[in-house]
Design a protein around this motif. Structure first.
Motif, PDB file in Angstrom:
ATOM      1  N   UNK A 127       5.366 -25.122  -5.926  1.00  0.00           N
ATOM      2  CA  UNK A 127       4.772 -23.787  -5.941  1.00  0.00           C
ATOM      3  C   UNK A 127       4.496 -23.292  -4.533  1.00  0.00           C
ATOM      4  N   UNK A 128       4.023 -24.194  -3.695  1.00  0.00           N
ATOM      5  CA  UNK A 128       3.712 -23.817  -2.319  1.00  0.00           C
ATOM      6  C   UNK A 128       4.997 -23.393  -1.598  1.00  0.00           C
ATOM      7  N   UNK A 129       6.069 -24.158  -1.793  1.00  0.00           N
ATOM      8  CA  UNK A 129       7.344 -23.802  -1.148  1.00  0.00           C
ATOM      9  C   UNK A 129       7.856 -22.465  -1.651  1.00  0.00           C
ATOM     10  N   UNK A 130       7.766 -22.206  -2.960  1.00  0.00           N
ATOM     11  CA  UNK A 130       8.217 -20.926  -3.506  1.00  0.00           C
ATOM     12  C   UNK A 130       7.411 -19.777  -2.930  1.00  0.00           C
ATOM     13  N   UNK A 131       6.102 -19.963  -2.804  1.00  0.00           N
ATOM     14  CA  UNK A 131       5.242 -18.918  -2.262  1.00  0.00           C
ATOM     15  C   UNK A 131       5.607 -18.640  -0.806  1.00  0.00           C
ATOM     16  N   UNK A 132       5.858 -19.704  -0.039  1.00  0.00           N
ATOM     17  CA  UNK A 132       6.236 -19.510   1.364  1.00  0.00           C
ATOM     18  C   UNK A 132       7.564 -18.787   1.479  1.00  0.00           C
ATOM     19  N   UNK A 133       8.537 -19.127   0.617  1.00  0.00           N
ATOM     20  CA  UNK A 133       9.827 -18.419   0.637  1.00  0.00           C
ATOM     21  C   UNK A 133       9.647 -16.953   0.300  1.00  0.00           C
ATOM     22  N   UNK A 134       8.815 -16.660  -0.696  1.00  0.00           N
ATOM     23  CA  UNK A 134       8.581 -15.266  -1.083  1.00  0.00           C
ATOM     24  C   UNK A 134       7.910 -14.492   0.050  1.00  0.00           C
ATOM     25  N   UNK A 135       6.979 -15.151   0.764  1.00  0.00           N
ATOM     26  CA  UNK A 135       6.326 -14.482   1.901  1.00  0.00           C
ATOM     27  C   UNK A 135       7.315 -14.218   3.023  1.00  0.00           C
ATOM     28  N   UNK A 136       8.223 -15.184   3.262  1.00  0.00           N
ATOM     29  CA  UNK A 136       9.241 -14.963   4.311  1.00  0.00           C
ATOM     30  C   UNK A 136      10.173 -13.826   3.934  1.00  0.00           C
ATOM     31  N   UNK A 137      10.584 -13.773   2.644  1.00  0.00           N
ATOM     32  CA  UNK A 137      11.450 -12.678   2.206  1.00  0.00           C
ATOM     33  C   UNK A 137      10.733 -11.345   2.339  1.00  0.00           C
ATOM     34  N   UNK A 138       9.450 -11.315   1.998  1.00  0.00           N
ATOM     35  CA  UNK A 138       8.689 -10.070   2.095  1.00  0.00           C
ATOM     36  C   UNK A 138       8.531  -9.646   3.556  1.00  0.00           C
ATOM     37  N   UNK A 139       8.420 -10.615   4.463  1.00  0.00           N
ATOM     38  CA  UNK A 139       8.271 -10.279   5.874  1.00  0.00           C
ATOM     39  C   UNK A 139       9.574  -9.722   6.445  1.00  0.00           C
ATOM     40  N   UNK A 140      10.717 -10.122   5.908  1.00  0.00           N
ATOM     41  CA  UNK A 140      12.014  -9.631   6.406  1.00  0.00           C
ATOM     42  C   UNK A 140      12.313  -8.212   5.951  1.00  0.00           C
ATOM     43  N   UNK A 141      11.797  -7.820   4.799  1.00  0.00           N
ATOM     44  CA  UNK A 141      12.064  -6.474   4.278  1.00  0.00           C
ATOM     45  C   UNK A 141      11.373  -5.432   5.147  1.00  0.00           C
ATOM     46  N   UNK A 142      12.033  -4.294   5.339  1.00  0.00           N
ATOM     47  CA  UNK A 142      11.371  -3.226   6.101  1.00  0.00           C
ATOM     48  C   UNK A 142      10.234  -2.636   5.281  1.00  0.00           C
ATOM     49  N   UNK A 143       9.156  -2.429   5.953  1.00  0.00           N
ATOM     50  CA  UNK A 143       7.982  -1.880   5.266  1.00  0.00           C
ATOM     51  C   UNK A 143       8.072  -0.364   5.250  1.00  0.00           C
ATOM     52  N   UNK A 144       7.822   0.188   4.095  1.00  0.00           N
ATOM     53  CA  UNK A 144       7.848   1.635   3.934  1.00  0.00           C
ATOM     54  C   UNK A 144       6.415   2.092   3.778  1.00  0.00           C
ATOM     55  N   UNK A 145       6.012   2.990   4.667  1.00  0.00           N
ATOM     56  CA  UNK A 145       4.650   3.487   4.567  1.00  0.00           C
ATOM     57  C   UNK A 145       4.599   4.536   3.457  1.00  0.00           C
ATOM     58  N   UNK A 146       3.547   4.501   2.712  1.00  0.00           N
ATOM     59  CA  UNK A 146       3.444   5.478   1.611  1.00  0.00           C
ATOM     60  C   UNK A 146       3.272   6.879   2.181  1.00  0.00           C
ATOM     61  N   UNK A 147       4.060   7.769   1.682  1.00  0.00           N
ATOM     62  CA  UNK A 147       3.999   9.163   2.147  1.00  0.00           C
ATOM     63  C   UNK A 147       3.000   9.953   1.322  1.00  0.00           C
ATOM     64  N   UNK A 148       2.641  11.104   1.854  1.00  0.00           N
ATOM     65  CA  UNK A 148       1.702  11.972   1.147  1.00  0.00           C
ATOM     66  C   UNK A 148       2.518  12.869   0.230  1.00  0.00           C
ATOM     67  N   UNK A 149       2.171  12.832  -1.027  1.00  0.00           N
ATOM     68  CA  UNK A 149       2.888  13.659  -2.000  1.00  0.00           C
ATOM     69  C   UNK A 149       2.065  14.881  -2.300  1.00  0.00           C
ATOM     70  N   UNK A 150       2.771  15.937  -2.482  1.00  0.00           N
ATOM     71  CA  UNK A 150       2.049  17.164  -2.814  1.00  0.00           C
ATOM     72  C   UNK A 150       2.427  17.689  -4.161  1.00  0.00           C
TER      73      UNK A 150
END
Length: 150
Positions: A127-150
């Protein structure tokens, strides 16, 4: 007979321990052992509140036996753990307040750990290894800041 590579004893014990509620059984047996030791304490220390005689030795002996049975036969862990809790609580009346509370608490904690143990759970390391892999994958993805919707 072909030569098999021998496993290191520590790894063999670790594998054996992983297939059973080891800590629950150990705590239950240690609680019973502690209560038995307080039964043999000197007269200055012994309080002897409650019933005397056979029950004072029978219940902690049963706790030790139940703890060992949990380790040897983990398939019956639910019966052993429920019986262990009841016997541990019974030592409050029969054995120096449950071995001056220490044996009583060890027995109840061990029984609860045994009751809550699930044999089909995967190991924590996986479980620990899976969690670390998921965190690494999440860190590689570009982060999209939430935009303001009107």
């Amino acid at each position: 007979m072909p030569d098999r590579p021998r496993r290191e004893p520590r790894l063999a014990f670790r594998g054996w321990r992983a297939r059973r509620p080891f800590w629950g059984g150990l705590l239950l047996a240690l609680g019973g052992g502690e209560i038995l030791l307080t039964e043999k304490a000197s007269l200055k220390v012994v309080m002897h509140i409650g019933m005397q005689g056979l029950a004072g030795y029978l219940l902690p002996t049963l706790m030790v036996l139940l703890g060992l049975l949990v380790l040897v036969n983990p398939t019956q862990r639910l019966f052993y753990s429920v019986t262990g809790v009841l016997v541990s609580l019974g030592t409050w009346l029969t054995s120096n307040l449950g071995g001056f509370l220490l044996g009583l608490l060890l027995g109840v904690a061990g029984s609860c750990l045994t009751f809550g143990w699930l044999p089909d759970q995967e190991p924590r390391a996986g479980r620990r290894r899976r969690r670390e892999r998921a965190e690494r994958r999440a860190a590689r993805r570009p982060r999209v800041s939430p935009g303001i919707r009107s």
